[in-house]
Design a protein around this motif. Structure first.
Motif: not given
Length: 104
Positions: A44-53, A65-78
């Motif tokens: 899905x183009x809305x979700x980045x590929x993590x493999x190979x990063x 994401x954990x400390x809030x420097x990146x903002x995304x409500x889904x990832x913050x919860x995860x």
């Protein structure tokens, strides 16, 4: 702001000092597959590929994401309940995966 920067730096350094376990990361990644695809290869183009990063990029992104420097409500919860070891394991797993090559 200074507290946030210090927290991010401490978390990043602590994660970098702990080498992750790719096998443990694979087990922990099951919930991630819903959005990022099996083995981190999102279709899905809305979700980045993590493999190979890069490992350090994944550690930094999850930590931000954990400390809030990146903002995304889904990832913050995860990432809310992830420990440093979990972040290191996930980063080790996804960085060890081979990304699919796209052809133009």
């Amino acid at each position: 702001m200074l507290k946030v920067l210090i927290s991010v730096a401490a978390l990043t350094l602590a994660c970098a000092a702990h080498a992750g376990d790719p096998a443990a990361g694979k087990e922990k990644s099951k919930v991630c597959a819903a959005c990022h695809g099996e083995n981190g290869i999102s279709l899905a183009p809305d979700f980045p590929k993590l493999a190979g990063q890069y490992n350090d990029y994944l550690v930094r992104a999850l930590s931000d994401y954990k400390v809030g420097m990146r903002k995304n409500p889904i990832m913050a919860g995860q990432v809310a309940n992830l420990k440093r070891e979990d972040i290191a394991d996930l980063a080790a797993y996804y960085s060890s995966q081979r990304a699919l090559e796209t052809k133009c």
